[in-house]
Design a protein around this motif. Structure first.
Motif, short mmCIF file in Angstrom:
data_model
loop_
_atom_site.label_atom_id
_atom_site.label_comp_id
_atom_site.label_asym_id
_atom_site.label_seq_id
_atom_site.Cartn_x
_atom_site.Cartn_y
_atom_site.Cartn_z
N ASP A 92 -13.06 -4.28 8.01
CA ASP A 92 -13.61 -2.95 7.87
C ASP A 92 -13.36 -2.20 9.17
OD1 ASP A 92 -15.61 -3.67 9.67
OD2 ASP A 92 -17.21 -3.68 8.20
N GLY A 93 -13.89 -0.97 9.28
CA GLY A 93 -13.64 -0.15 10.44
C GLY A 93 -12.78 1.06 10.10
N LEU A 94 -12.71 2.01 11.03
CA LEU A 94 -12.01 3.26 10.77
C LEU A 94 -10.51 3.06 10.53
CD1 LEU A 94 -13.68 5.64 13.39
CD2 LEU A 94 -14.16 5.43 10.94
N ILE A 95 -9.91 2.10 11.24
CA ILE A 95 -8.48 1.85 11.05
C ILE A 95 -8.20 1.36 9.64
CG2 ILE A 95 -6.55 0.38 11.77
CD1 ILE A 95 -7.66 0.50 14.61
N ALA A 96 -9.03 0.44 9.17
CA ALA A 96 -8.86 -0.08 7.81
C ALA A 96 -9.08 1.03 6.78
CB ALA A 96 -9.82 -1.23 7.57
N GLN A 97 -10.15 1.78 6.95
CA GLN A 97 -10.47 2.87 6.01
C GLN A 97 -9.30 3.86 5.92
OE1 GLN A 97 -14.16 5.07 6.83
NE2 GLN A 97 -13.07 6.96 6.37
N ARG A 98 -8.79 4.28 7.07
CA ARG A 98 -7.69 5.25 7.08
C ARG A 98 -6.43 4.66 6.46
NH1 ARG A 98 -5.55 9.74 6.26
NH2 ARG A 98 -4.31 10.75 7.86
N THR A 99 -6.14 3.39 6.73
CA THR A 99 -4.95 2.75 6.18
C THR A 99 -4.98 2.75 4.66
OG1 THR A 99 -4.61 1.33 8.11
CG2 THR A 99 -3.67 0.58 6.02
N PHE A 100 -6.08 2.34 4.09
CA PHE A 100 -6.16 2.24 2.63
C PHE A 100 -6.09 3.62 1.98
CE2 PHE A 100 -8.68 -1.76 3.76
CZ PHE A 100 -7.52 -2.52 3.79
N GLU A 101 -6.63 4.62 2.65
CA GLU A 101 -6.52 6.00 2.14
C GLU A 101 -5.06 6.43 2.14
OE1 GLU A 101 -9.08 7.99 4.81
OE2 GLU A 101 -10.92 7.53 3.69
N LEU A 102 -4.34 6.16 3.23
CA LEU A 102 -2.93 6.54 3.33
C LEU A 102 -2.07 5.77 2.33
CD1 LEU A 102 -2.49 6.84 7.19
CD2 LEU A 102 -2.43 8.70 5.52
N CYS A 103 -2.52 4.58 1.95
CA CYS A 103 -1.79 3.79 0.95
C CYS A 103 -2.06 4.28 -0.47
CB CYS A 103 -2.18 2.32 1.04
SG CYS A 103 -1.52 1.47 2.48
#
Length: 279
Positions: A92-103
């Protein structure tokens, strides 16, 4: 095979890695229905299976990945004849959240597919490097995970391609949120920073991410608050202020509404050294 990390190893990096592993399932092996506290990403090496949630049912085959979201009730099952072999990563975390959104991954579209027929090969190699790494090297694991995330974004069929003006403005807005969530900002501040109308900003977020800028800002603050709660030395008042709330009561109310638990209870239930969910 399972490997675990302590969340405090990655505290404040914006990426928390809880566990990762590899399994070759027996035919019809099923897990669930169950709920996870963090994102759980599976990549299928061979065989096939299916994912079931309240949002739908998906068949997943070798070379594809599927994402389980926090607090989402899911069941996933190996095929009866050709059971899957997969690797997994809980984060989890902001990096994970942003990655999955971009995917382009969300609860309605949780399956990642390569944009090109053999575009999953580089991704698979990164997965194998990650799974082979020792759990006591958190910085290297974070680096490998970021490389893996980059491959997911660049090679995904539904990944956002930042070519249009909308994409650039969306990235600009998200970057502003991620740099300023700890301040008393609102939708008007985001729109003014991007020099666009509030209604246009809202439409842009809804179209790309399925949530408005207000909800995205709240989600960013709550995810960071959850990360900060892993540090038992931080008072709730300090955490509230660190994610943009001058009023501790207001923060606690927002946290409870978002996670169904007040921050004090969440910290008791999920202390830093608590065991991860066994797969």
């Amino acid at each position: 095979m399972e490997k675990y990390l302590l969340p405090e190893h990655m505290l404040h990096f914006g990426l928390n890695i809880y566990q990762f592993g590899h399994e070759a399932c027996v035919p019809a092996h099923t897990f669930g229905p169950a709920v996870r506290q963090h994102y759980l990403l599976h990549y299928v090496l061979a065989g096939k299976g299916s994912l079931l949630s309240e949002q739908g049912h998906w068949d997943v085959s070798a070379g594809e990945a599927f994402l389980i979201f926090p607090h989402q009730i899911t069941t996933y099952s190996a095929d009866k004849k050709i059971p899957w072999e997969y690797m997994w990563l809980e984060v989890d975390g902001l990096i994970a959240q942003r990655t999955f959104e971009l995917c382009g991954l969300n609860r309605e579209t949780p399956v990642w597919t390569a944009a090109l027929p053999r575009g999953h090969q580089a991704l698979e190699e990164l997965w194998k490097l990650l799974i082979a790494e020792d759990a006591d090297r958190p910085i290297k694991l974070a680096g490998l995970t970021c490389l893996l995330f980059d491959a997911l974004i660049s090679g995904g069929k539904n990944s956002a391609v930042p070519t249009s003006n909308d994409n650039k403005q969306l990235d600009h807005a998200i970057a502003f949120i991620e740099r300023n969530y700890q301040n008393s900002i609102g939708v008007s501040d985001i729109a003014n920073h991007c020099r666009i109308d509030r209604s246009y900003l809202s439409r842009m977020f809804q179209k790309a991410l399925g949530v408005g800028p207000k909800q995205y800002l709240l989600r960013t603050r709550m995810n960071m608050a959850k990360t900060l709660l892993q540090d038992a030395s931080l008072p709730i008042k300090v955490i509230a202020y660190s994610v943009g709330y001058n009023d501790q009561l207001h923060f606690s109310r927002a946290f409870k509404q978002h996670f169904d638990l007040p921050p004090t209870e969440w910290r008791k239930r999920y202390p830093p050294n608590s065991d991860c969910i066994e797969l």
